[in-house]
Enzyme design. Structure first.
Site, PDB file in Angstrom:
ATOM      1  N   SER A  43       0.813  -1.210   0.000  1.00 54.99           N
ATOM      2  CA  SER A  43       0.000   0.000   0.000  1.00 54.99           C
ATOM      3  C   SER A  43       0.850   1.266   0.000  1.00 54.99           C
ATOM      4  O   SER A  43       0.311   2.365  -0.094  1.00 54.99           O
ATOM      5  CB  SER A  43      -0.926   0.015   1.225  1.00 54.99           C
ATOM      6  OG  SER A  43      -0.154  -0.004   2.419  1.00 54.99           O
TER       7      SER A  43
ATOM      8  N   HIS B 255      -2.659  -3.078  -5.697  1.00 51.50           N
ATOM      9  CA  HIS B 255      -3.075  -2.748  -4.331  1.00 51.50           C
ATOM     10  C   HIS B 255      -4.589  -2.901  -4.195  1.00 51.50           C
ATOM     11  O   HIS B 255      -5.365  -2.036  -4.612  1.00 51.50           O
ATOM     12  CB  HIS B 255      -2.630  -1.314  -3.999  1.00 51.50           C
ATOM     13  CG  HIS B 255      -3.059  -0.842  -2.647  1.00 51.50           C
ATOM     14  ND1 HIS B 255      -3.266   0.496  -2.365  1.00 51.50           N
ATOM     15  CD2 HIS B 255      -3.339  -1.521  -1.501  1.00 51.50           C
ATOM     16  CE1 HIS B 255      -3.644   0.611  -1.103  1.00 51.50           C
ATOM     17  NE2 HIS B 255      -3.700  -0.590  -0.570  1.00 51.50           N
TER      18      HIS B 255
ATOM     19  N   GLU C  76      -5.860  -0.398  -6.977  1.00 56.18           N
ATOM     20  CA  GLU C  76      -4.897   0.644  -7.349  1.00 56.18           C
ATOM     21  C   GLU C  76      -3.704  -0.054  -8.019  1.00 56.18           C
ATOM     22  O   GLU C  76      -2.998  -0.843  -7.384  1.00 56.18           O
ATOM     23  CB  GLU C  76      -4.454   1.407  -6.103  1.00 56.18           C
ATOM     24  CG  GLU C  76      -3.628   2.642  -6.398  1.00 56.18           C
ATOM     25  CD  GLU C  76      -3.247   3.395  -5.122  1.00 56.18           C
ATOM     26  OE1 GLU C  76      -3.100   4.622  -5.202  1.00 56.18           O
ATOM     27  OE2 GLU C  76      -3.096   2.751  -4.054  1.00 56.18           O
TER      28      GLU C  76
ATOM     29  N   ASN D 114      -3.089   6.174  -0.277  1.00 56.17           N
ATOM     30  CA  ASN D 114      -2.542   6.496   1.042  1.00 56.17           C
ATOM     31  C   ASN D 114      -1.895   7.869   1.121  1.00 56.17           C
ATOM     32  O   ASN D 114      -1.776   8.432   2.211  1.00 56.17           O
ATOM     33  CB  ASN D 114      -1.560   5.408   1.482  1.00 56.17           C
ATOM     34  CG  ASN D 114      -2.284   4.194   2.004  1.00 56.17           C
ATOM     35  OD1 ASN D 114      -3.293   4.316   2.690  1.00 56.17           O
ATOM     36  ND2 ASN D 114      -1.813   3.010   1.667  1.00 56.17           N
TER      37      ASN D 114
END
Length: 297
Positions: free
Chosen positions: A120, A141, A153, A191
């Site tokens: 991540s 991800h 992702e 993130n």
């Protein structure tokens, strides 16, 4: 090349979820973990999650059985990655561990296999550089819980081949997911945006601007978030949030990404959120009500 044979490394929360969605979509899956007990636990989790789908009438008992039949568990990595056309690493979010795994994969995975990581936040380019096939390395991800969340992702490393990206985009769509392609910079997109928000919510608590419930309620009712940032941090794991913030802080060299001192203290003390039983909220077996930790009352 049709990607039909999938290997998933790591039988934890993310790994069993990834194995679940591939197997349910008809792929042959080898779920790999050095811990045989963890593999058994993963199969039990997948079975329970499939039972929920049966109860909701989204799948049949026959489809559940077919999904479980598509999964083979393996404790030996070298054996598990044969004859995989795609290997997805879903081990603990630790850079040294991931680099070690990718060095092993470079030696043992079939020459044409795509090597993906579910990281991540850790650099895809750095992971790819541990192999002699960086063009075949990509980030994939998934969001937690994998069987429910639609987003994947997809992160291009500096050397990722365009054809590899196209295959992973198409594959994600086959799983019923929505792929979003991004480039390899600290935190990617998910993130890079989410973690500073969570960190700011923790700072707001730390500085006495508002309490736990007020912070989460403002974001749920005012911003239409399904879960407040402090509850979400507990769900993700405060240690994971802390680790990702440090990746951002070190990657950009910008103090705005530094973890809040309150988060640092909580992680150091072992208050990691739902998985440890207490974070910003308290978690007890069978209790579905949110109870604020006594430390924040």
């Amino acid at each position: 090349m049709s990607l039909q044979h999938i290997a998933v490394i790591g039988a934890g929360t993310m790994g069993n979820g990834i194995a679940h969605v591939f197997a349910q979509s008809g792929f042959n899956v080898k779920l790999i973990d050095v811990n045989a007990a963890q593999l058994e636990k993963a199969l039990q989790t997948i079975s329970k999650n499939l039972d929920r789908q049966v109860a909701k009438a989204t799948i049949t008992e026959a489809q559940k059985a077919a999904t479980l039949a598509n999964i083979i568990t393996v404790t030996d990595l070298a054996a598990g990655v044969q004859p995989a056309q795609l290997v997805i690493e879903a081990a603990t979010e630790n850079v040294d561990l991931k680099l070690k795994i990718f060095r092993q994969l470079d030696e043992t995975a079939p020459a044409g296999a795509i090597l993906a990581t579910n990281t991540s936040s850790i650099s895809i380019t750095k992971i790819a550089a541990a192999t002699k096939r960086p063009a075949q390395v990509i980030g994939m991800h998934f969001m937690n819980p994998v069987p429910v969340m639609k987003l994947v992702e997809i992160i291009n490393g500096y050397a990722t081949d365009k054809e590899v990206t196209e295959k992973i985009v198409s594959l994600s769509q086959q799983l019923g997911k929505v792929p979003c392609v991004v480039n390899d910079y600290p935190g990617f997109i998910a993130n890079r945006i989410l973690m500073p928000m969570i960190n700011e919510a923790i700072y707001s608590l730390y500085e006495g601007v508002a309490g736990v419930e007020a912070i989460d309620t403002v974001m749920k009712l005012g911003m239409a978030h399904p879960m407040g940032p402090l509850q979400l941090a507990d769900f993700i794991g405060l240690d994971v949030c802390y680790s990702i913030l440090n990746v951002l802080y070190e990657g950009f060299g910008n103090p705005k990404y530094a973890p809040c001192p309150l988060l640092t203290n909580m992680v150091t003390a072992g208050y990691l959120g739902a998985k440890s039983g207490e974070g910003f909220y308290k978690y007890t077996a069978g209790n579905k009500d949110l109870i604020v930790s006594d430390r924040f009352k």
